[in-house]
Design a protein around this motif. Sequence first.
Motif, mmCIF file in Angstrom:
data_model
loop_
_atom_site.group_PDB
_atom_site.id
_atom_site.type_symbol
_atom_site.label_atom_id
_atom_site.label_comp_id
_atom_site.label_asym_id
_atom_site.label_seq_id
_atom_site.Cartn_x
_atom_site.Cartn_y
_atom_site.Cartn_z
ATOM 1 N N SER A 1 11.890 9.442 -0.264
ATOM 2 C CA SER A 1 11.047 9.754 0.643
ATOM 3 C C SER A 1 9.606 9.978 0.061
ATOM 4 C CB SER A 1 11.427 11.126 1.402
ATOM 5 O OG SER A 1 11.852 12.101 0.613
ATOM 6 N N ASP A 2 9.813 10.399 -1.327
ATOM 7 C CA ASP A 2 8.295 10.543 -1.967
ATOM 8 C C ASP A 2 8.384 10.224 -3.457
ATOM 9 O OD1 ASP A 2 5.751 11.266 -2.736
ATOM 10 O OD2 ASP A 2 6.072 13.393 -2.727
ATOM 11 N N LYS B 1 6.683 -6.675 -6.345
ATOM 12 C CA LYS B 1 7.360 -5.512 -6.627
ATOM 13 C C LYS B 1 6.733 -4.624 -7.785
ATOM 14 C CE LYS B 1 10.361 -6.423 -3.577
ATOM 15 N NZ LYS B 1 10.500 -5.736 -2.271
ATOM 16 N N LEU B 2 7.028 -3.318 -7.815
ATOM 17 C CA LEU B 2 6.837 -2.770 -9.267
ATOM 18 C C LEU B 2 8.249 -2.228 -9.699
ATOM 19 C CD1 LEU B 2 3.720 -0.742 -8.030
ATOM 20 C CD2 LEU B 2 3.749 -2.373 -9.903
ATOM 21 N N GLU C 1 -5.746 8.311 -10.497
ATOM 22 C CA GLU C 1 -5.984 7.375 -11.574
ATOM 23 C C GLU C 1 -4.978 6.223 -11.909
ATOM 24 O OE1 GLU C 1 -8.136 7.116 -14.458
ATOM 25 O OE2 GLU C 1 -9.269 8.079 -12.874
ATOM 26 N N LEU C 2 -3.708 6.644 -11.661
ATOM 27 C CA LEU C 2 -2.512 5.684 -11.703
ATOM 28 C C LEU C 2 -2.870 4.458 -10.892
ATOM 29 C CD1 LEU C 2 -0.010 4.940 -13.177
ATOM 30 C CD2 LEU C 2 1.201 6.375 -11.607
ATOM 31 N N ARG C 3 -3.347 5.034 -9.739
ATOM 32 C CA ARG C 3 -3.232 3.706 -8.580
ATOM 33 C C ARG C 3 -4.346 3.118 -8.909
ATOM 34 N NH1 ARG C 3 -2.587 4.321 -2.428
ATOM 35 N NH2 ARG C 3 -2.900 2.381 -1.955
ATOM 36 N N ASP D 1 0.746 -1.047 -0.001
ATOM 37 C CA ASP D 1 -0.122 -0.001 -0.004
ATOM 38 C C ASP D 1 0.892 1.266 -0.098
ATOM 39 O OD1 ASP D 1 -2.362 -1.096 -0.108
ATOM 40 O OD2 ASP D 1 -2.953 -1.101 1.845
ATOM 41 N N ASP D 2 1.994 1.200 0.454
ATOM 42 C CA ASP D 2 2.672 2.396 0.693
ATOM 43 C C ASP D 2 3.358 2.843 -0.438
ATOM 44 O OD1 ASP D 2 4.541 0.499 1.114
ATOM 45 O OD2 ASP D 2 5.880 1.450 2.775
#
Length: 846
Positions: free
Chosen positions: A366-367, A427-428, A382-384, A342-343
């Motif tokens: 960090s982001d 993984k992505l 949208e991407l999610r 999720d993170d």
Amino acid sequence: MNRKNGIVAAVCIVLILSACMFYVQLVQRSIYKESSVHLQELYGQVNETFTSLVERNWNLLRDWEPYIRDQIARGNDKNVENYIDNGRNSWGFTEFYFINSDGSCMNSQGTYGYLNFGSGFVTLIRDQENVVLDATFPSREPFTVFAVPVEKGEYKGFTYSAIAVGYEKKRMEDILSINAFDNTANCQIVYPDGRVIFAVSSEVDHPYNYFSYLEDNAQFENTGTAQIKDNLAQGKSGTARYSLKGMKYYLVYEPVGFQDWILLGITPASVVNYSINQVQWFTIMIIGFIFIMLILMAVYYILQHSRSKIKEKDEELRYRQQMFNMLVNNTSEIFVMISASDDYSVEYISPNMEKLLGIPEDELYSDIHRLNQEIPGYDWDELRKELDRLPLNETLHQSHQRLNEKTGEVRWYNETLYYLTIDGQEKLLLVMTDQTEERKRRSQLEQALDLARSATQAKSDFLANMSHDIRTPMNAVIGFAGLLERNADNPSKVRDYITKITASGQHMQSLINDILDMSRIENGKMTLNENVFSLDELLEEVDAVIQPQVMARQQIFAISSDEITQDVYIGDSARIRQILLNLLTNAVKYTPERGRIRLSVSETDRLTDDFVGLCFKVSDTGIGISEEYIDKIFDPFSRERNSTVSGIQGTGLGMSITRSLVELMGGSISAESRLGEGSVFTVSLHLRCGQAPDISQDENGESSDSLEGMNILIAEDTPMNMDIILDLLEMYGARCITAVNGREALEKFEASSPGDIHIVLMDIQMPVMNGYEASERIRNCSHPDAHIIPIIAMTANAFADDIQKCLDAGMDAHIAKPLNIVKLNKMIHEYVSLFMIRRNDPELRP
Ligand code: ADP
């Protein structure tokens, strides 16, 4: 350690343990055997000692009895006492007893007592048998009594039926030497059923029946009491082992040798095997130690091995990592590994990220959204949603233009997101591939393809147009030639037809000239021939050519050059004239009748005293040029409308040639136009200022074109062409020698006297020997003029390559067919003069 090694290690350990256990058992078995033998020997001796002790005491008592009875009968009690005391001293017994039939007793001093004999008393008194018994006296140490039945007698008023000697138990133990095992041995004399007759024992228990005692309390290892009893009944002795109250014991059993008594020797195994056990334990400990050492060594080896393996792997990993980083650093691909949980936390970023996109790694760690923040319309939700729908092992493709935040460079990236599992973790993996160069290449290829297509189209159009454009004047030539034949006797018509045929021929020649010029330009062979010229004269010449055309179309043409201060320049006037004529001819062609055409010339600047900037503007009120086409107007073979559509003849080469000529002179050309309103072409040139030439050498101010006195060798296979050239040259007074092929020309030249022939005009394509070979052979022959005789190629092969081939073959110059007689005349003059000079001055010979 892999599975196979694990199995091998386990098998080894099992084998070693089994060997150890086997060894221990073997040792224990031999210890048992050894101990049994040893104990049997020991207790055999005890048995013998005991038997002899018993028999000695019984014999002693039987031997004393007659003497004692006699002394008693004589009333010598004192003697009895002394006798017994002496005996005590010499035999070592503790006490001597007179025993009566009720078990009471009296010693030699007349002290009474009671001997607790137990069942032994019955044996002694009733069965009249000798006995050995443990007896207890109240408040005295237990002691052992040897008694023999005697005839009733009386001593000091005490009636006795038996006499006995008693030893302190301790003393018995010493005699029987059973303190050999640290006083832990236990010796029992029992009846066959196990009833204890006599015991020398440190045991707390004093069982009445020893076999029953063992049956109740002991666990035998092999032979049980029943077996022991059996063996004894058969007179056999033996050894058994049992555990009792947590201790192990050896039991040695053997018949005593008299009556049916049995000797049981009991010894704690720990005492018997003490030293052997110690040796055994010592051995086991050494083996164990060795075993443990071996295991430790094996473990150490395995650890070392696996540590070195791990180190190797670590090094390999580090090496791979370094290599990967190096490769990645030198590629334009960016890799980002993201946790698919999720993170969506970032787990890896290739080190080229900052270099390629200008985003610091830590900000991305960090982001992750930092990566896409510059992308217009980036919508994480949208991407999610797309990511949620993406099946495992599938990919998501996107293409983005990305900005390098540090350099400001914008590049195209093809981005593939792989959804996969690594070690069971989802993984992505984002792979960003720089596509900028490829896109550029693709678009260049597309452009090149478009260009090639349009070039092909232009060439096809050109061929079609050329065919049309050549056929038209050709048609006129053939048509008017036919009319000329029929009207040969009508001079005015003849003149008219000849004029038209000449115009058509000239038109065809200008077409061919254009193509030749284009060929020279494309091959980089176009050169400029500078000369001193007058601008005014040049404009007059242009006017002379254009005026008839504009008059024919009822157009108005004007030339303005009022502000020109410099008239004489040095430059390629022929090419400048060609430029202006090209522009003006187009203006005439593309301007309807009665339209206006203007050529204005002005001085723009003076760079130095020597150079003047000239601006030539050709404007018309013609059909104009569309905005889309104006950018392509200078491309070769391009026309906005072809001849069929526009009805205007052309090749699409004029503008291209014009621009190339302007650029060759270091100038520039531009076009402005509006459809239907007309066009303006501007040519800017910088020309060197020149001086007006001297008046001609000729008295008339003109140079002579007469060829009189010149001998010209002409090689030409086509009779018609030969006729034309002969007529033309002879018209100017030249003497011509003809040859129908290269060989004949060569032979005629070789046969000629030196200086007899002044120049050779050489066709190229001829039978027997072509012009190239003939020229080469003339140059290599032994004729004195071989190297200096001018040879001019005279051929329809007029492309740049053809000219070069002629020069390579040793020819001096090239003139294209159809022949321009003025030009040819000029050339002949020029080269014959050169020949004469070289002939007369040998130093000038090449
Ligand atoms: P062409 O032999 O067709 O005249 P050019 O190279 O001289 O070839 O010119 C290319 C094209 O440019 C012409 O076909 C025509 O469409 C356009 N063009 C040139 N000059 C003019 C002009 N003065 N007015 C309108 N169109 C022109």
